[in-house]
Each structure stands twice: as structure tokens, then as C-alpha cells.
Design a protein around this motif. Structure first.
Motif, PDB file in Angstrom:
ATOM      1  N   VAL A  74       0.859  -1.201   0.000  1.00 31.90           N
ATOM      2  CA  VAL A  74       0.000   0.000   0.000  1.00 31.90           C
ATOM      3  C   VAL A  74       0.892   1.247   0.000  1.00 31.90           C
ATOM      4  O   VAL A  74       0.581   2.260  -0.627  1.00 31.90           O
ATOM      5  N   LEU A  75       2.028   1.139   0.672  1.00 34.32           N
ATOM      6  CA  LEU A  75       2.950   2.280   0.731  1.00 34.32           C
ATOM      7  C   LEU A  75       3.604   2.577  -0.618  1.00 34.32           C
ATOM      8  O   LEU A  75       4.162   3.653  -0.830  1.00 34.32           O
ATOM      9  N   LYS A  76       3.511   1.597  -1.548  1.00 28.45           N
ATOM     10  CA  LYS A  76       4.007   1.847  -2.911  1.00 28.45           C
ATOM     11  C   LYS A  76       2.867   2.286  -3.813  1.00 28.45           C
ATOM     12  O   LYS A  76       3.026   2.372  -5.024  1.00 28.45           O
ATOM     13  N   GLY A  77       1.684   2.477  -3.236  1.00 28.24           N
ATOM     14  CA  GLY A  77       0.554   2.973  -4.018  1.00 28.24           C
ATOM     15  C   GLY A  77      -0.472   1.919  -4.392  1.00 28.24           C
ATOM     16  O   GLY A  77      -1.414   2.210  -5.123  1.00 28.24           O
ATOM     17  N   GLU A  78      -0.301   0.685  -3.897  1.00 30.39           N
ATOM     18  CA  GLU A  78      -1.284  -0.351  -4.250  1.00 30.39           C
ATOM     19  C   GLU A  78      -2.641  -0.032  -3.629  1.00 30.39           C
ATOM     20  O   GLU A  78      -2.722   0.354  -2.456  1.00 30.39           O
ATOM     21  N   SER A  79      -3.691  -0.221  -4.417  1.00 31.60           N
ATOM     22  CA  SER A  79      -5.048   0.134  -3.970  1.00 31.60           C
ATOM     23  C   SER A  79      -5.641  -0.953  -3.084  1.00 31.60           C
ATOM     24  O   SER A  79      -5.131  -2.085  -3.042  1.00 31.60           O
ATOM     25  N   LEU A  80      -6.767  -0.600  -2.441  1.00 28.04           N
ATOM     26  CA  LEU A  80      -7.503  -1.602  -1.647  1.00 28.04           C
ATOM     27  C   LEU A  80      -7.935  -2.757  -2.562  1.00 28.04           C
ATOM     28  O   LEU A  80      -7.788  -3.923  -2.214  1.00 28.04           O
ATOM     29  N   TYR A  81      -8.439  -2.417  -3.753  1.00 25.46           N
ATOM     30  CA  TYR A  81      -8.909  -3.452  -4.679  1.00 25.46           C
ATOM     31  C   TYR A  81      -7.771  -4.405  -5.042  1.00 25.46           C
ATOM     32  O   TYR A  81      -7.927  -5.632  -4.974  1.00 25.46           O
ATOM     33  N   ASP A  82      -6.599  -3.853  -5.414  1.00 19.47           N
ATOM     34  CA  ASP A  82      -5.499  -4.731  -5.828  1.00 19.47           C
ATOM     35  C   ASP A  82      -4.932  -5.511  -4.649  1.00 19.47           C
ATOM     36  O   ASP A  82      -4.464  -6.645  -4.824  1.00 19.47           O
ATOM     37  N   THR A  83      -4.998  -4.932  -3.457  1.00 15.78           N
ATOM     38  CA  THR A  83      -4.562  -5.680  -2.271  1.00 15.78           C
ATOM     39  C   THR A  83      -5.499  -6.868  -2.045  1.00 15.78           C
ATOM     40  O   THR A  83      -5.059  -7.997  -1.800  1.00 15.78           O
ATOM     41  N   ALA A  84      -6.817  -6.609  -2.156  1.00 10.96           N
ATOM     42  CA  ALA A  84      -7.805  -7.690  -1.972  1.00 10.96           C
ATOM     43  C   ALA A  84      -7.612  -8.775  -3.036  1.00 10.96           C
ATOM     44  O   ALA A  84      -7.633  -9.978  -2.733  1.00 10.96           O
ATOM     45  N   LYS A  85      -7.421  -8.368  -4.295  1.00 14.29           N
ATOM     46  CA  LYS A  85      -7.208  -9.352  -5.380  1.00 14.29           C
ATOM     47  C   LYS A  85      -5.939 -10.169  -5.125  1.00 14.29           C
ATOM     48  O   LYS A  85      -5.875 -11.362  -5.446  1.00 14.29           O
ATOM     49  N   THR A  86      -4.912  -9.520  -4.557  1.00 14.28           N
ATOM     50  CA  THR A  86      -3.664 -10.235  -4.257  1.00 14.28           C
ATOM     51  C   THR A  86      -3.915 -11.328  -3.219  1.00 14.28           C
ATOM     52  O   THR A  86      -3.478 -12.476  -3.375  1.00 14.28           O
ATOM     53  N   PHE A  87      -4.653 -10.983  -2.162  1.00 14.91           N
ATOM     54  CA  PHE A  87      -4.970 -11.987  -1.130  1.00 14.91           C
ATOM     55  C   PHE A  87      -5.804 -13.130  -1.718  1.00 14.91           C
ATOM     56  O   PHE A  87      -5.603 -14.294  -1.373  1.00 14.91           O
ATOM     57  N   GLU A  88      -6.720 -12.783  -2.591  1.00 11.99           N
ATOM     58  CA  GLU A  88      -7.527 -13.824  -3.259  1.00 11.99           C
ATOM     59  C   GLU A  88      -6.596 -14.739  -4.072  1.00 11.99           C
ATOM     60  O   GLU A  88      -6.686 -15.965  -3.990  1.00 11.99           O
ATOM     61  N   ALA A  89      -5.658 -14.133  -4.820  1.00 11.19           N
ATOM     62  CA  ALA A  89      -4.771 -14.909  -5.694  1.00 11.19           C
ATOM     63  C   ALA A  89      -3.860 -15.847  -4.906  1.00 11.19           C
ATOM     64  O   ALA A  89      -3.562 -16.954  -5.361  1.00 11.19           O
ATOM     65  N   ILE A  90      -3.423 -15.413  -3.722  1.00 10.74           N
ATOM     66  CA  ILE A  90      -2.495 -16.261  -2.966  1.00 10.74           C
ATOM     67  C   ILE A  90      -3.212 -17.260  -2.062  1.00 10.74           C
ATOM     68  O   ILE A  90      -2.581 -17.980  -1.306  1.00 10.74           O
TER      69      ILE A  90
END
Ligand code: CP
Length: 302
Positions: A74-90
Motif C-alpha cells: 500500500v505504501l508503494k501505491g497499491e489500492s484496496l482493490y489490488d490488495t484484496a485481489k492479491t490476497f484472493e490470488a495467494i
């Protein structure tokens, strides 16, 4: 209940079903035998909600993928949506999310294929807090219908006030609000009363914290306790069986006299304890809806 986002989505049956499961969890620990992962994404500070979701998940046997915003991308600019998608992917099987936005859920609805549980949305809703408040009231009175519940404090900026007002009305309680003029929210259609009226009328006095983090200018708190708070003098005027609740964290000496925080009427720490059981029940209900969880996948821990 595909996601757990708003008290508006829950029927009266849903509410009682979660309360009933929470009571079962209070009496008997259970866990899910299948390996499941939970992603707890807190973009706003939290002690109670975050920790009680972790305890609830661990008691159910769910592996917790803890997330610390301050050391995340998030500190590099990742959004809430992309963070959520990342957790889904892993491999997260469900997400528990808190964010300062009132409507963060809307951007997830289209793209996410795992369930989401709302752990706090801006000043709009805090439905898991509401469910633990309901459990606390139900344990006390065994009903909601006809109870006088007064929600007191920074109504305008409170997601707890909003979720509780929706649910308590649905369950037949009489809801009243009490606030300093700057904290009145006219969009909530409940009668406002004074603090002196509140203490004589209420079966439950539900106090709220002044939400400084949501104010544009710092609110003046000198004299707040005397003018709008629960003082020891006002507590003496409460009905014999009436209880005091507060979602916490508490501003001791501001919305409540510090000596009342742990008094006999106070259910503040009981609310926190109940948070674990209702969050276990919420997780179960959401996972059941997605077919991820059924009674056969539960192991009883005697
Ligand atoms: N009541 C509540 O939501 O507390 P936290 O902000 O500590 O989670």
C-alpha cells in the motif's frame, strides 16, 4: 448472506441465527477441519475488531494471513482493490476489511470471487460491532421489542450508531439519539432527547466516542462530560436494571466518567468478549452461503 457488509441486508431471522450460533460458540469451542485462510485487511487502526477476528478465526481453525498496512505495498501505491485481489490470488478464502471510505465495498463487488466481511466502513457501517452489541443486549433482556435504547455521542461520524439504529429498529426496540449540536445527524430518523432525559428513559445507554479522526476541526471537549456525557450524578438517575454500553476505545472522562467504565452497570468489556463469538458466527454464516463450510467440516474441541 454472500458478504457481511450492512445491517440492512440481514433479515430478523439472519440476526437471530447469528446470535444463536454466537451463544453456541460461547459454550463450546469448535473448529473447521478443512484448511482455510483468512486475510484481515485493516487500512484503519483497530484493537478490538482486529484482535477478536483473529481469535474468532483461530478458534474456528482458520489460518490468519495477517496484514500490516505500514509494511505492505500500500505504501508503494497499491489500492484496496489490488490488495484484496492479491490476497484472493495467494489463497485467502475470505477477507475481513476495514477502511476509512464509507463505500469501499462497492469497488470489490464486481471483481472479487471470495466473501468479504465488513470490519468497519468509514462512518457508514460497523455491522460486526452491531451484532456483538445485540448479543450483549439480548443476554441482558432476552428481547429487543419495547426496550428504550439511547445512543449518545458523536452520532454524525459514527458507523456504530448507524448500524445499531438500523438493526434495533428492525428488531422492535425504541431508538432515541442524544448528541451535542455539532454531532447531530438529521439523516437518521429517530428522536433526539437530552442526556438528562436519556438516563431516566433508557434500558440501555449506548455511549459513543468522539470520532476526532473524522472531524475537519478538532472538537472542543472541555465541559463535554458535564454537558453531554455520563457523569456519576446522571448514572444515579438510571433505571435499576439499565446498562451502560460503549463500543470502545473510550475517552475516559469525556463521554463517560472514568469511575463508571467498570461499574456494575457497565457491559463494556462483556461487549468485547461477545465480539469473539459473534465474529465466529458471522464467519460461519458467510462461509456456509458460499458452500465453503458445512456442519460436517466442523471438529468439536471438548
Ligand atoms: N469498537 C471498535 O471497533 O474498536 P477498534 O477500533 O479497536 O476495533
Amino acid at each position: 448472506m454472500r458478504h457481511f457488509i450492512s445491517m440492512n441486508q440481514l433479515s430478523v431471522n439472519d440476526i437471530y441465527s447469528i446470535l444463536s450460533d454466537a451463544e453456541k460458540y460461547r459454550k463450546n469451542e469448535t473448529s473447521i477441519s478443512k484448511q482455510l485462510f483468512a486475510g484481515n485487511l485493516f487500512f484503519e487502526p483497530s484493537t478490538r475488531t482486529k484482535m477478536s477476528f483473529i481469535v474468532a478465526e483461530r478458534k474456528l481453525g482458520v489460518e490468519v494471513l495477517d496484514f500490516h498496512m505500514e509494511s505492505s505495498s500500500v505504501l508503494k501505491g497499491e489500492s484496496l482493490y489490488d490488495t484484496a485481489k492479491t490476497f484472493e490470488a495467494i489463497g485467502a478464502n475470505f477477507l475481513v476489511i476495514r477502511d476509512a471510505s464509507d463505500t469501499w465495498f462497492e469497488e470489490l463487488e464486481q471483481g472479487l470471487t471470495i466473501p468479504v466481511i465488513n470490519a468497519g466502513a468509514g462512518k457508514e457501517e460497523h455491522p460486526s460491532q452491531c451484532m456483538l452489541d445485540l448479543l450483549t443486549i439480548y443476554q441482558e433482556y432476552g428481547r429487543f421489542r419495547g426496550l428504550n435504547i439511547v445512543v449518545v455521542g458523536d452520532i454524525k461520524h459514527s458507523r456504530v450508531a448507524r448500524s445499531n439504529a438500523i438493526a434495533l429498529k428492525k428488531l422492535g426496540a425504541k431508538v432515541f439519539l442524544c448528541a451535542a449540536p455539532e454531532f447531530i445527524d438529521e439523516t437518521l430518523e429517530f428522536p433526539y432527547i437530552t442526556m438528562d432525559q436519556a438516563v431516566e428513559l433508557a434500558d440501555v445507554v449506548m455511549l459513543l466516542r468522539i470520532q476526532h479522526e473524522r472531524h475537519e476541526e478538532k472538537a472542543e471537549t472541555n465541559n463535554y462530560l458535564q454537558l453531554y456525557g455520563l457523569t456519576k450524578e446522571r448514572e444515579k438517575k438510571m433505571k435499576k436494571k439499565a446498562i451502560i454500553m460503549h463500543p470502545a476505545p473510550i475517552n475516559r472522562g469525556v463521554e463517560i466518567d472514568t469511575d463508571l467504565v467498570e461499574c456494575n452497570r457497565s457491559r463494556i468489556f462483556k461487549q468485547m468478549e461477545n465480539g469473539v463469538y459473534v465474529r465466529m458466527a458471522i464467519i460461519k454464516h458467510v462461509l456456509q452461503e458460499w458452500g465453503i463450510y458445512n456442519e460436517n467440516s466442523i471438529e468439536k474441541r471438548e
